[in-house]
Design a protein around this motif. Structure first.
Motif, mmCIF file in Angstrom:
data_model
loop_
_atom_site.group_PDB
_atom_site.id
_atom_site.type_symbol
_atom_site.label_atom_id
_atom_site.label_comp_id
_atom_site.label_asym_id
_atom_site.label_seq_id
_atom_site.Cartn_x
_atom_site.Cartn_y
_atom_site.Cartn_z
ATOM 1 N N ARG A 1 6.978 6.077 -1.191
ATOM 2 C CA ARG A 1 6.854 6.203 0.036
ATOM 3 C C ARG A 1 6.179 4.915 0.797
ATOM 4 O O ARG A 1 4.830 4.496 0.416
ATOM 5 N N VAL A 2 6.930 4.032 1.325
ATOM 6 C CA VAL A 2 6.656 2.672 1.601
ATOM 7 C C VAL A 2 6.463 2.414 3.093
ATOM 8 O O VAL A 2 7.612 2.865 3.833
ATOM 9 N N PRO A 3 5.780 1.971 3.806
ATOM 10 C CA PRO A 3 5.604 1.821 5.225
ATOM 11 C C PRO A 3 6.611 0.707 5.340
ATOM 12 O O PRO A 3 6.676 -0.146 4.992
ATOM 13 N N LEU A 4 7.242 0.920 6.367
ATOM 14 C CA LEU A 4 8.405 -0.143 7.427
ATOM 15 C C LEU A 4 7.470 -0.896 8.171
ATOM 16 O O LEU A 4 7.346 -0.390 9.342
ATOM 17 N N LEU A 5 7.035 -2.064 7.759
ATOM 18 C CA LEU A 5 6.331 -3.212 8.800
ATOM 19 C C LEU A 5 6.921 -3.871 9.668
ATOM 20 O O LEU A 5 6.508 -4.404 10.675
ATOM 21 N N HIS A 6 8.437 -4.171 9.239
ATOM 22 C CA HIS A 6 9.461 -4.883 10.135
ATOM 23 C C HIS A 6 8.555 -6.125 10.401
ATOM 24 O O HIS A 6 8.485 -6.893 11.442
ATOM 25 N N ALA A 7 8.124 -6.830 9.270
ATOM 26 C CA ALA A 7 7.347 -8.170 9.358
ATOM 27 C C ALA A 7 7.687 -9.000 8.130
ATOM 28 O O ALA A 7 8.279 -8.275 7.139
ATOM 29 N N PRO A 8 7.420 -10.221 8.188
ATOM 30 C CA PRO A 8 7.766 -10.938 6.911
ATOM 31 C C PRO A 8 7.036 -10.697 5.657
ATOM 32 O O PRO A 8 5.612 -10.243 5.875
ATOM 33 N N GLN A 9 7.675 -10.675 4.632
ATOM 34 C CA GLN A 9 6.911 -10.484 3.203
ATOM 35 C C GLN A 9 7.601 -11.066 2.104
ATOM 36 O O GLN A 9 9.101 -11.269 2.207
ATOM 37 N N ILE B 1 -0.319 10.384 -4.025
ATOM 38 C CA ILE B 1 -1.495 9.663 -4.359
ATOM 39 C C ILE B 1 -0.933 7.990 -4.146
ATOM 40 O O ILE B 1 0.192 7.595 -4.147
ATOM 41 N N PRO B 2 -1.779 7.261 -3.948
ATOM 42 C CA PRO B 2 -1.811 5.670 -3.604
ATOM 43 C C PRO B 2 -1.300 5.225 -4.979
ATOM 44 O O PRO B 2 -1.495 5.549 -6.047
ATOM 45 N N VAL B 3 -0.121 4.130 -4.977
ATOM 46 C CA VAL B 3 0.163 3.860 -6.142
ATOM 47 C C VAL B 3 -0.720 2.885 -7.099
ATOM 48 O O VAL B 3 -0.903 3.081 -8.200
ATOM 49 N N SER B 4 -1.870 2.360 -5.997
ATOM 50 C CA SER B 4 -2.895 1.572 -6.780
ATOM 51 C C SER B 4 -3.566 2.581 -7.611
ATOM 52 O O SER B 4 -4.345 2.083 -8.575
ATOM 53 N N HIS B 5 -3.954 3.807 -7.217
ATOM 54 C CA HIS B 5 -4.756 4.625 -8.113
ATOM 55 C C HIS B 5 -3.986 5.014 -9.371
ATOM 56 O O HIS B 5 -4.810 5.113 -10.438
ATOM 57 N N LEU B 6 -2.830 4.967 -9.454
ATOM 58 C CA LEU B 6 -2.263 5.439 -10.638
ATOM 59 C C LEU B 6 -2.175 4.167 -11.525
ATOM 60 O O LEU B 6 -2.515 4.223 -12.793
ATOM 61 N N GLU C 1 0.925 -1.225 -0.142
ATOM 62 C CA GLU C 1 0.062 -0.020 -0.059
ATOM 63 C C GLU C 1 0.932 1.030 -0.062
ATOM 64 O O GLU C 1 0.540 2.289 0.877
ATOM 65 N N ALA C 2 1.984 1.281 -0.986
ATOM 66 C CA ALA C 2 2.729 2.471 -1.142
ATOM 67 C C ALA C 2 2.232 3.834 -1.669
ATOM 68 O O ALA C 2 1.170 3.540 -2.345
ATOM 69 N N ASP C 3 2.537 4.749 -1.172
ATOM 70 C CA ASP C 3 2.016 6.032 -2.041
ATOM 71 C C ASP C 3 3.276 6.601 -2.784
ATOM 72 O O ASP C 3 4.464 6.433 -2.528
ATOM 73 N N LEU C 4 2.779 7.271 -4.035
ATOM 74 C CA LEU C 4 3.790 8.078 -4.869
ATOM 75 C C LEU C 4 3.844 9.476 -4.331
ATOM 76 O O LEU C 4 2.682 10.194 -4.096
ATOM 77 N N VAL C 5 5.069 10.059 -4.350
ATOM 78 C CA VAL C 5 5.298 11.497 -4.299
ATOM 79 C C VAL C 5 5.540 12.187 -5.741
ATOM 80 O O VAL C 5 6.525 11.724 -6.468
ATOM 81 N N ILE C 6 4.557 13.077 -6.254
ATOM 82 C CA ILE C 6 4.491 13.123 -7.337
ATOM 83 C C ILE C 6 4.981 14.743 -7.738
ATOM 84 O O ILE C 6 4.566 15.759 -6.657
ATOM 85 N N ALA C 7 6.034 15.033 -8.490
ATOM 86 C CA ALA C 7 6.817 16.374 -8.609
ATOM 87 C C ALA C 7 5.960 16.937 -9.825
ATOM 88 O O ALA C 7 5.896 16.750 -10.753
ATOM 89 N N GLY C 8 5.771 18.530 -9.399
ATOM 90 C CA GLY C 8 5.005 19.096 -10.500
ATOM 91 C C GLY C 8 5.636 20.511 -10.784
ATOM 92 O O GLY C 8 6.440 20.855 -9.918
ATOM 93 N N PRO C 9 5.005 21.364 -11.644
ATOM 94 C CA PRO C 9 5.481 22.528 -11.788
ATOM 95 C C PRO C 9 5.594 23.545 -10.587
ATOM 96 O O PRO C 9 4.524 23.335 -9.636
ATOM 97 N N GLY C 10 6.533 24.331 -10.609
ATOM 98 C CA GLY C 10 6.614 25.381 -9.454
ATOM 99 C C GLY C 10 6.940 24.805 -8.119
ATOM 100 O O GLY C 10 6.700 25.282 -6.882
ATOM 101 N N GLY C 11 7.558 23.621 -7.846
ATOM 102 C CA GLY C 11 8.085 23.090 -6.692
ATOM 103 C C GLY C 11 7.059 22.255 -6.106
ATOM 104 O O GLY C 11 7.264 21.752 -5.188
ATOM 105 N N SER C 12 5.740 22.263 -6.938
ATOM 106 C CA SER C 12 4.798 21.364 -6.036
ATOM 107 C C SER C 12 4.936 20.151 -5.944
ATOM 108 O O SER C 12 5.547 19.342 -6.518
ATOM 109 N N ARG C 13 4.270 19.347 -5.023
ATOM 110 C CA ARG C 13 4.142 17.792 -4.431
ATOM 111 C C ARG C 13 2.983 17.400 -4.254
ATOM 112 O O ARG C 13 2.207 18.389 -3.357
#
Length: 298
Positions: free
Chosen positions: A172-180, A150-155, A135-147
């Motif tokens: 941006r990925v949560p650190l779960l410190h659990a098996p994966q 959005i959830p990666v699943s939405h894209l 359930e990672a999120d994306l940080v999108i960079a846009g014009p004018g230094g905007s950020r």
């Protein structure tokens, strides 16, 4: 760019920062951003794409590493698969490292990037089911230094798209410190494109199981009911083990959710059945899901 492409005039820009890259794309709306080029150059060589300009992202150091941020890992979109496959990264996000190591031969892993895998959104992208399960999120960079985030699943599902002159800057990925665990099946021995892949992530804090199936649909699929069912059977305060019958049932549950039976026929008509190739794919998904959960719990 390629011996197969006709000679055309092209401009190449090599920005040194994410904001400079966004500005270059704003100035040249027809330009195409390129990092590793593993997908872009294949399209150029096939004659499917003739970019009038390129914005190279290889010199942007800020997106080629990662850092910790509020219990998450902020991964630069320019991280290569080879870098993500190293032991230090594997200790951080094991399933993503496993998917990066399975992404193809060394020349592909050395060039291909995390952001490119997401932006291309090919169904066989190995990192995509892992990012969906995390359930990672994306940080999108846009014009004018905007950020914006959005959830990666939405894209991947097309619910939200990149706007003009926008770039994927970070994941941006949560650190779960659990098996994966990440596993995949290919049509041949050695590294190759997945015919099916499964990522399973345990979340002991929320007492949940997250599962995502890749390569069988245009985007990774989440069998949410199967996740909830199997999570209810796990002794989260004990050894977390499950009987083989439960693991097998989970695999079948996941496979049936992602590759369902045909709709019932009308009265008087023959009941439709899945073609043999689809049945084989469903059995493959069931085996992968069973194996992934078993490894995670062990």
């Amino acid at each position: 760019m390629t011996t197969h492409a006709p000679q055309t005039s092209q401009s190449v820009t090599l920005p040194a920062s994410l904001d400079e890259a966004v500005a270059a794309l704003s100035d040249m709306p027809a330009a195409v951003p390129v990092a590793g080029g593993t997908d872009l150059m294949a399209a150029v060589n096939r004659g499917q794409l003739r970019p009038s300009g390129l914005v190279g992202l290889g010199r942007i150091s800020e997106i080629r590493g990662w850092r910790y941020l509020d219990g998450h890992a902020l991964l630069g979109a320019g991280l290569t698969h080879a870098r993500m496959g190293r032991p230090d990264f594997a200790a951080l996000i094991p399933a993503l490292a496993a998917s990066a190591r399975a992404a193809g031969p060394p020349q592909i892993r050395n060039a291909g990037t995390l952001g490119g895998n997401i932006a291309t959104a090919a169904p066989t992208g190995d990192t995509l089911p892992v990012l969906a399960a995390l359930e990672a999120d994306l940080v999108i960079a846009g014009p004018g230094g905007s950020r914006r985030e959005i959830p990666v699943s939405h894209l991947l599902a097309g619910r939200e798209m990149l706007g003009p002159a926008e770039l994927i800057g970070f994941v941006r990925v949560p650190l779960l410190h659990a098996p994966q665990v990440f596993v995949k099946a290919t049509g041949r021995t050695g590294p190759g494109r997945a015919t099916a892949s499964v990522a399973v992530v345990l979340d002991p804090v929320r007492r949940g199981v997250r599962c995502a199936v890749g390569a069988i649909a245009p985007m990774p699929l989440r069998p949410l009911e199967a996740e909830r069912w199997i999570a209810s059977l796990i002794d989260w305060d004990g050894e977390r083990g499950l009987a083989g019958e439960a693991l097998a049932a989970f695999g079948e549950y996941v496979a049936a959710a992602c590759i369902p039976d045909p709709a019932p026929a009308e009265p008087g008509q023959a009941q439709p059945v899945l073609p043999p190739a689809v049945l084989h794919l469903r059995r493959t998904v069931a085996a992968l899901a069973r194996r992934a959960l078993g490894r995670a719990l062990s």
